[in-house]
Design a protein around this motif. Structure first.
Motif, PDB file in Angstrom:
ATOM      1  N   ASP A 141       0.838  -1.201   0.000  1.00 16.21           N
ATOM      2  CA  ASP A 141       0.000   0.000   0.000  1.00 16.21           C
ATOM      3  C   ASP A 141       0.880   1.261   0.000  1.00 16.21           C
ATOM      4  OD1 ASP A 141       0.742   0.676   2.571  1.00 16.21           O
ATOM      5  OD2 ASP A 141      -1.205   0.296   3.491  1.00 16.21           O
ATOM      6  N   GLU A 142       0.237   2.429  -0.021  1.00 19.56           N
ATOM      7  CA  GLU A 142       0.983   3.673  -0.205  1.00 19.56           C
ATOM      8  C   GLU A 142       1.784   4.096   1.034  1.00 19.56           C
ATOM      9  OE1 GLU A 142      -2.183   3.278   0.137  1.00 19.56           O
ATOM     10  OE2 GLU A 142      -3.101   4.884   1.325  1.00 19.56           O
ATOM     11  N   THR A 143       1.566   3.374   2.178  1.00 22.75           N
ATOM     12  CA  THR A 143       2.336   3.730   3.383  1.00 22.75           C
ATOM     13  C   THR A 143       3.613   2.901   3.506  1.00 22.75           C
ATOM     14  OG1 THR A 143       1.359   2.082   4.880  1.00 22.75           O
ATOM     15  CG2 THR A 143       0.127   4.148   4.588  1.00 22.75           C
ATOM     16  N   ALA A 144       3.811   1.941   2.608  1.00 21.09           N
ATOM     17  CA  ALA A 144       4.932   0.995   2.763  1.00 21.09           C
ATOM     18  C   ALA A 144       6.281   1.680   2.602  1.00 21.09           C
ATOM     19  CB  ALA A 144       4.799  -0.119   1.725  1.00 21.09           C
ATOM     20  N   ASP A 145       7.290   1.103   3.238  1.00 12.65           N
ATOM     21  CA  ASP A 145       8.680   1.498   2.988  1.00 12.65           C
ATOM     22  C   ASP A 145       9.046   0.834   1.651  1.00 12.65           C
ATOM     23  OD1 ASP A 145      11.433   1.418   2.744  1.00 12.65           O
ATOM     24  OD2 ASP A 145      11.800   1.012   4.874  1.00 12.65           O
ATOM     25  N   LEU A 146       9.042   1.642   0.579  1.00 11.64           N
ATOM     26  CA  LEU A 146       9.112   1.056  -0.769  1.00 11.64           C
ATOM     27  C   LEU A 146      10.460   0.422  -1.078  1.00 11.64           C
ATOM     28  CD1 LEU A 146       7.112   3.710  -2.827  1.00 11.64           C
ATOM     29  CD2 LEU A 146       6.307   1.536  -1.884  1.00 11.64           C
ATOM     30  N   VAL A 147      11.528   0.960  -0.496  1.00 14.70           N
ATOM     31  CA  VAL A 147      12.848   0.379  -0.777  1.00 14.70           C
ATOM     32  C   VAL A 147      12.919  -1.013  -0.150  1.00 14.70           C
ATOM     33  CG1 VAL A 147      15.341   0.653  -0.476  1.00 14.70           C
ATOM     34  CG2 VAL A 147      13.905   2.665  -0.880  1.00 14.70           C
ATOM     35  N   LYS A 148      12.508  -1.096   1.106  1.00 15.87           N
ATOM     36  CA  LYS A 148      12.535  -2.411   1.780  1.00 15.87           C
ATOM     37  C   LYS A 148      11.565  -3.377   1.095  1.00 15.87           C
ATOM     38  CE  LYS A 148      11.657  -4.736   6.197  1.00 15.87           C
ATOM     39  NZ  LYS A 148      12.299  -5.945   5.752  1.00 15.87           N
ATOM     40  N   ALA A 149      10.377  -2.868   0.755  1.00 17.08           N
ATOM     41  CA  ALA A 149       9.381  -3.739   0.118  1.00 17.08           C
ATOM     42  C   ALA A 149       9.946  -4.299  -1.189  1.00 17.08           C
ATOM     43  CB  ALA A 149       8.098  -2.954  -0.149  1.00 17.08           C
ATOM     44  N   ALA A 150      10.563  -3.416  -2.004  1.00 12.12           N
ATOM     45  CA  ALA A 150      11.096  -3.873  -3.299  1.00 12.12           C
ATOM     46  C   ALA A 150      12.139  -4.964  -3.096  1.00 12.12           C
ATOM     47  CB  ALA A 150      11.707  -2.687  -4.043  1.00 12.12           C
ATOM     48  N   VAL A 170      -0.420  -3.713  -6.049  1.00 14.04           N
ATOM     49  CA  VAL A 170       0.141  -2.471  -5.510  1.00 14.04           C
ATOM     50  C   VAL A 170      -0.802  -1.293  -5.738  1.00 14.04           C
ATOM     51  CG1 VAL A 170       1.572  -2.213  -7.620  1.00 14.04           C
ATOM     52  CG2 VAL A 170       2.157  -0.915  -5.579  1.00 14.04           C
ATOM     53  N   VAL A 171      -0.921  -0.445  -4.726  1.00 15.90           N
ATOM     54  CA  VAL A 171      -1.736   0.769  -4.836  1.00 15.90           C
ATOM     55  C   VAL A 171      -1.061   1.693  -5.864  1.00 15.90           C
ATOM     56  CG1 VAL A 171      -2.547   2.795  -3.562  1.00 15.90           C
ATOM     57  CG2 VAL A 171      -2.663   0.517  -2.517  1.00 15.90           C
ATOM     58  N   GLU A 172      -1.863   2.173  -6.849  1.00 13.32           N
ATOM     59  CA  GLU A 172      -1.237   2.781  -8.042  1.00 13.32           C
ATOM     60  C   GLU A 172      -0.448   4.050  -7.759  1.00 13.32           C
ATOM     61  OE1 GLU A 172      -4.361   2.906 -10.843  1.00 13.32           O
ATOM     62  OE2 GLU A 172      -5.561   4.341  -9.720  1.00 13.32           O
ATOM     63  N   SER A 173      -0.785   4.758  -6.658  1.00 15.11           N
ATOM     64  CA  SER A 173      -0.052   5.996  -6.399  1.00 15.11           C
ATOM     65  C   SER A 173       1.431   5.743  -6.126  1.00 15.11           C
ATOM     66  CB  SER A 173      -0.681   6.760  -5.230  1.00 15.11           C
ATOM     67  OG  SER A 173      -0.648   5.967  -4.065  1.00 15.11           O
ATOM     68  N   VAL A 174       1.794   4.504  -5.692  1.00 16.34           N
ATOM     69  CA  VAL A 174       3.217   4.216  -5.419  1.00 16.34           C
ATOM     70  C   VAL A 174       3.774   3.150  -6.367  1.00 16.34           C
ATOM     71  CG1 VAL A 174       3.176   4.938  -2.998  1.00 16.34           C
ATOM     72  CG2 VAL A 174       2.603   2.561  -3.584  1.00 16.34           C
ATOM     73  N   ALA A 175       2.955   2.714  -7.342  1.00 16.20           N
ATOM     74  CA  ALA A 175       3.365   1.589  -8.191  1.00 16.20           C
ATOM     75  C   ALA A 175       4.625   1.908  -8.997  1.00 16.20           C
ATOM     76  CB  ALA A 175       2.220   1.205  -9.118  1.00 16.20           C
ATOM     77  N   GLY A 176       4.666   3.111  -9.594  1.00 14.91           N
ATOM     78  CA  GLY A 176       5.821   3.468 -10.428  1.00 14.91           C
ATOM     79  C   GLY A 176       7.110   3.424  -9.618  1.00 14.91           C
ATOM     80  N   PRO A 193      -6.588   0.966  -7.289  1.00 15.50           N
ATOM     81  CA  PRO A 193      -6.682   2.363  -6.848  1.00 15.50           C
ATOM     82  C   PRO A 193      -6.401   2.567  -5.361  1.00 15.50           C
ATOM     83  CG  PRO A 193      -8.766   1.588  -7.817  1.00 15.50           C
ATOM     84  CD  PRO A 193      -7.848   0.425  -7.788  1.00 15.50           C
ATOM     85  N   ASP A 194      -6.742   1.595  -4.525  1.00 17.82           N
ATOM     86  CA  ASP A 194      -6.585   1.816  -3.084  1.00 17.82           C
ATOM     87  C   ASP A 194      -6.441   0.479  -2.353  1.00 17.82           C
ATOM     88  OD1 ASP A 194      -9.142   0.692  -2.991  1.00 17.82           O
ATOM     89  OD2 ASP A 194     -10.102   2.662  -3.154  1.00 17.82           O
ATOM     90  N   PHE A 195      -6.218   0.585  -1.024  1.00 21.58           N
ATOM     91  CA  PHE A 195      -5.982  -0.625  -0.222  1.00 21.58           C
ATOM     92  C   PHE A 195      -7.201  -1.556  -0.228  1.00 21.58           C
ATOM     93  CE2 PHE A 195      -6.838  -2.625   3.919  1.00 21.58           C
ATOM     94  CZ  PHE A 195      -5.882  -3.634   3.850  1.00 21.58           C
ATOM     95  N   ASP A 196      -8.401  -0.989  -0.147  1.00 17.97           N
ATOM     96  CA  ASP A 196      -9.596  -1.847  -0.098  1.00 17.97           C
ATOM     97  C   ASP A 196      -9.668  -2.742  -1.330  1.00 17.97           C
ATOM     98  OD1 ASP A 196     -10.108  -0.573   2.194  1.00 17.97           O
ATOM     99  OD2 ASP A 196     -11.900   0.515   1.517  1.00 17.97           O
ATOM    100  N   ARG A 197      -9.381  -2.141  -2.482  1.00 16.88           N
ATOM    101  CA  ARG A 197      -9.414  -2.919  -3.732  1.00 16.88           C
ATOM    102  C   ARG A 197      -8.278  -3.960  -3.737  1.00 16.88           C
ATOM    103  NH1 ARG A 197     -12.545   0.614  -7.268  1.00 16.88           N
ATOM    104  NH2 ARG A 197     -12.078   2.269  -5.787  1.00 16.88           N
ATOM    105  N   ASN A 208       0.675   0.719   8.084  1.00 13.36           N
ATOM    106  CA  ASN A 208      -0.618   0.963   8.713  1.00 13.36           C
ATOM    107  C   ASN A 208      -1.078  -0.315   9.445  1.00 13.36           C
ATOM    108  OD1 ASN A 208      -3.464   1.068   9.093  1.00 13.36           O
ATOM    109  ND2 ASN A 208      -3.577   2.767   7.643  1.00 13.36           N
ATOM    110  N   VAL A 209      -0.991  -0.258  10.777  1.00 13.60           N
ATOM    111  CA  VAL A 209      -1.239  -1.464  11.575  1.00 13.60           C
ATOM    112  C   VAL A 209      -2.687  -1.948  11.421  1.00 13.60           C
ATOM    113  CG1 VAL A 209      -1.277  -2.371  13.941  1.00 13.60           C
ATOM    114  CG2 VAL A 209       0.579  -0.896  13.208  1.00 13.60           C
ATOM    115  N   SER A 210      -3.633  -1.007  11.339  1.00 11.13           N
ATOM    116  CA  SER A 210      -5.035  -1.439  11.210  1.00 11.13           C
ATOM    117  C   SER A 210      -5.240  -2.205   9.909  1.00 11.13           C
ATOM    118  CB  SER A 210      -5.977  -0.236  11.208  1.00 11.13           C
ATOM    119  OG  SER A 210      -5.655   0.604  12.260  1.00 11.13           O
ATOM    120  N   ARG A 211      -4.619  -1.722   8.854  1.00  7.13           N
ATOM    121  CA  ARG A 211      -4.767  -2.440   7.571  1.00  7.13           C
ATOM    122  C   ARG A 211      -4.074  -3.811   7.615  1.00  7.13           C
ATOM    123  NH1 ARG A 211      -3.224   2.110   3.071  1.00  7.13           N
ATOM    124  NH2 ARG A 211      -5.061   3.422   3.274  1.00  7.13           N
TER     125      ARG A 211
END
Ligand code: NAD
Length: 461
Positions: free
Chosen positions: A244-253, A276-282, A368-372, A394-397
């Protein structure tokens, strides 16, 4: 009757079940027929049952000590014989199985006491376990299952995959020899010289096989469930990975590349799709490229799909091959620096996403988002209860995904293999019992839970 006389009587009754000792045969656990192998394992179990717990510990220590120098050769032979995966990662899998599979310490005793007396709950062996091993993890499954099942006091008949016959038989013989040298009992770990599918079916129907432990695809697990025996079934998965868009993208990759490329994506727990949530996909894809992923164009993705997934199903000849071998098979130019993983942006209903394919090609779906993302992950995992991975701060997610997906393994902010104790907390297993619900198996999974009641006190509270 005095206690000593009673003990002698019990020993006599137990030993009557034992066949008279035959001249030393030195079969190294390998027999010409299923009947002979199961009978020998049953006799071995009856003898093993009379041994103290320290005998089990001695066998497991000896397995750990004596197999350690052989792991590298086993990994190399396993990769060469099956034509799948790579020797470096197979070595790591063998090592995790050998070092990190729990022994008898897993068989914890529970006691309840009160005015009504005392109750003990203890784990006892089943007898001969019929263990089916897959071609994708042949030696690591045999090492892992041997330690768990012998720790629980059982003997084992292995049904290795015919495609991993030579390396599996060599390992089974080695483990049986180690057990014999440790405790003087032969045939605690057995198989047949020709481990055919027919032999597996005969083993499943054999009356002296008490329990089946099946690690493999859906067909063989379903077959075991029809046997009428108790089955510990470790079946196929299709693990989705959410970012999701809150992830640490370097570690995730980095984690995703490490997990999805491990042994060329053969492990059933490996990331099989990336949602992947599209706002951080690129950004995520850019990072993955910097860690060695090759992003395919849509035309290349189509060409690869045509050879790897003809009619939507994995082409067995290409399962567990390297990224370069997949490119070559699809006549796509291989870059000078071999890619660690292939990635391609696809639609959610692409067979790369919906089918377990066991190839180092990770399909990426934008949402588009985490729910999807969660809704798609639920669809992709399709209730297999196997494995899912998620990268988020995001712990709740994270909680919501873990609760909704109900997978046996859920890895948060790590590579998939952290879920089997490699670079993560916890013990290692290569038998993740998904349809039957035992989850990550260990010695206690292969034991019968028994209750022993004393009505006359023993509570000191
Ligand atoms: P597979 O199902 O082809 O073979 C597994 C075992 O079943 C082998 O020993 C094989 O000899 C036996 N077998 C298969 N068909 C048979 C038949 N018709 N009659 C008798 N025996 C038969 O699986 P594979 O390709 O070796 O392994 C990959 C599959 O296993 C994947 O689906 C993967 O997800 C799954 N797997 C699951 C786990 C887990 O812990 N859940 C672990 C590893 C692999």
């Amino acid at each position: 009757m005095k206690t000593s006389e009673l003990e002698t009587l019990i020993r006599r009754i137990l030993s009557e079940q034992l066949a008279p000792a035959k001249a030393e045969t030195k079969t190294h656990g390998i027999f010409s027929s299923v009947d002979e192998a199961v009978d020998a394992a049953h006799q071995a179990f009856l003898r093993y049952q009379q041994c103290p717990l320290k005998t089990r510990s001695a066998i497991i220590s000896a397995i750990r000590d004596e197999l350690a120098p052989q792991l590298s050769a086993l990994a190399e032979e396993s990769a060469a014989e099956t034509g799948m995966g790579n020797k470096e990662d197979k070595f790591l899998k063998n090592k995790a199985a050998l070092d990190n599979t729990p022994g008898i310490e897993d068989l914890t005793t529970t006691a309840l006491t009160g005015d009504g007396g005392m109750v003990l709950f203890e784990y006892s062996p089943f007898g001969v376990i019929g263990a089916v091993a897959p071609s994708t993890n042949p030696t690591e499954t045999i090492i892992n299952n041997s330690i768990s099942m012998l720790a629980a006091g059982n003997s084992i008949y292995f049904s290795p995959h015919p495609g991993a016959k030579a390396v599996s038989l060599k390992l089974i013989a080695a483990i049986d020899d180690i057990a014999f040298r440790s405790c003087g009992i032969r045939n605690l770990v057995v198989t047949v010289a020709e481990p055919t599918f027919e032999a597996t079916q005969q083993m499943m129907a054999h009356p002296k096989v008490a329990v089946l432990a099946i690690t493999g695809g859906p067909g063989i697990v379903a077959m075991g469930m029809k046997s009428g025996k108790k089955v510990i079934g470790a079946g196929a998965g299709n693990p989705p990975c959410i970012v999701d868009e809150t992830a640490d993208l370097v570690k995730a990759a980095e984690d995703i590349i490490n997990g999805a490329s491990f042994d060329y994506n053969l492990p059933c727990i490996a990331e099989k799709s990336l949602i992947v949530v599209e706002s951080v996909a690129g950004k995520l894809i850019q990072q993955m490229q910097s860690f060695g992923a090759l992003l395919l164009t849509p035309a290349e993705t189509d060409r690869l799909r045509a050879v790897c997934l003809p009619e939507g199903l994995a082409n067995k000849r290409l399962v567990g091959k390297s990224p370069s071998a997949l490119l070559e098979a699809a006549s796509i130019a291989v870059p000078a620096k071999a890619p660690r993983l292939l990635i391609a942006v696809v639609n959610a209903d692409d067979p790369w996403v919906t089918r377990e394919q066991l190839m180092p090609m990770l399909p990426v779906v934008y949402v588009p988002d985490f729910d999807r993302a969660l809704a798609l992950a639920l669809k992709v995992e399709e209730g297999l209860h196997h494995t899912a991975i998620m990268h988020s701060q995001n712990v709740s997610r994270l909680n919501l995904a873990a609760r909704s997906l109900q997978t046996s393994i859920f890895v948060k902010n790590g590579p998939s293999y952290a879920g089997i104790g490699v670079g993560g907390e916890g013990f290692t297993t290569f038998t993740i019992a998904t349809p039957t619900g035992e989850g990550t198996t260990s010695a206690r999974t292969f034991a019968r839970s028994r209750r022993c009641v004393l009505t006359t006190g023993f509570s000191i509270r």
